[in-house]
Design a protein around this motif. Sequence first.
Motif, short mmCIF file in Angstrom:
data_model
loop_
_atom_site.label_atom_id
_atom_site.label_comp_id
_atom_site.label_asym_id
_atom_site.label_seq_id
_atom_site.Cartn_x
_atom_site.Cartn_y
_atom_site.Cartn_z
N PRO A 9 0.84 -1.20 0.00
CA PRO A 9 0.00 0.00 0.00
C PRO A 9 0.87 1.25 0.00
N ALA A 10 0.38 2.31 -0.62
CA ALA A 10 1.09 3.58 -0.65
C ALA A 10 0.09 4.71 -0.47
N LEU A 16 4.27 5.86 4.31
CA LEU A 16 3.39 4.91 4.98
C LEU A 16 4.24 3.91 5.74
N PRO A 17 4.06 3.85 7.07
CA PRO A 17 4.86 2.88 7.83
C PRO A 17 4.49 1.44 7.46
N GLU A 18 5.35 0.54 7.81
CA GLU A 18 5.12 -0.87 7.52
C GLU A 18 3.82 -1.34 8.17
N ILE A 19 3.05 -2.11 7.42
CA ILE A 19 1.79 -2.66 7.92
C ILE A 19 2.01 -4.14 8.19
N GLY A 20 1.79 -4.53 9.44
CA GLY A 20 2.00 -5.92 9.83
C GLY A 20 1.00 -6.85 9.18
N ALA A 21 1.35 -8.11 9.08
CA ALA A 21 0.49 -9.12 8.45
C ALA A 21 -0.82 -9.28 9.21
N ARG A 28 -5.52 1.57 8.36
CA ARG A 28 -4.44 2.54 8.11
C ARG A 28 -4.89 3.58 7.06
N LEU A 29 -5.58 3.11 6.03
CA LEU A 29 -6.08 4.02 5.00
C LEU A 29 -7.07 5.01 5.60
N ALA A 30 -7.97 4.53 6.44
CA ALA A 30 -8.95 5.41 7.09
C ALA A 30 -8.25 6.44 7.97
N ASP A 31 -7.23 6.01 8.72
CA ASP A 31 -6.48 6.94 9.56
C ASP A 31 -5.79 8.01 8.72
N TRP A 32 -5.16 7.59 7.62
CA TRP A 32 -4.46 8.54 6.75
C TRP A 32 -5.45 9.50 6.08
N THR A 33 -6.57 8.96 5.60
CA THR A 33 -7.56 9.78 4.91
C THR A 33 -8.07 10.90 5.80
#
Length: 90
Positions: A9-10, A16-21, A28-33
């Motif tokens: 994801p970008a 964008l920090p590393e997203i764990g499995a 994360r997208l909702a937080d960034w948006t």
Amino acid sequence: MKTGAELKPAALGDALPEIGADEDPRLRLADWTSSKNNRFFAKALVNRYWKHFFGRGLIEPEDDIRDTNPPTNPALLEALEAHSFRAASI
């Protein structure tokens, strides 16, 4: 899909920090948006409100915000975006 390679994801214009499995990337997208530091969100929100109140967005169609589809009044959109961005930072 053609190569079968996994895409990471970008975020537009942001790191964008590393997203764990075990994490849901949609969260994360909702937080960034909705982040107070996301000027893209401020511009989209201002444009949608403008369309709601005046019947036409400063950018039309309202969900087509890109460099090759400029606003009808760039200075106004920029001022409203900056005001919205500052208000969200308080």
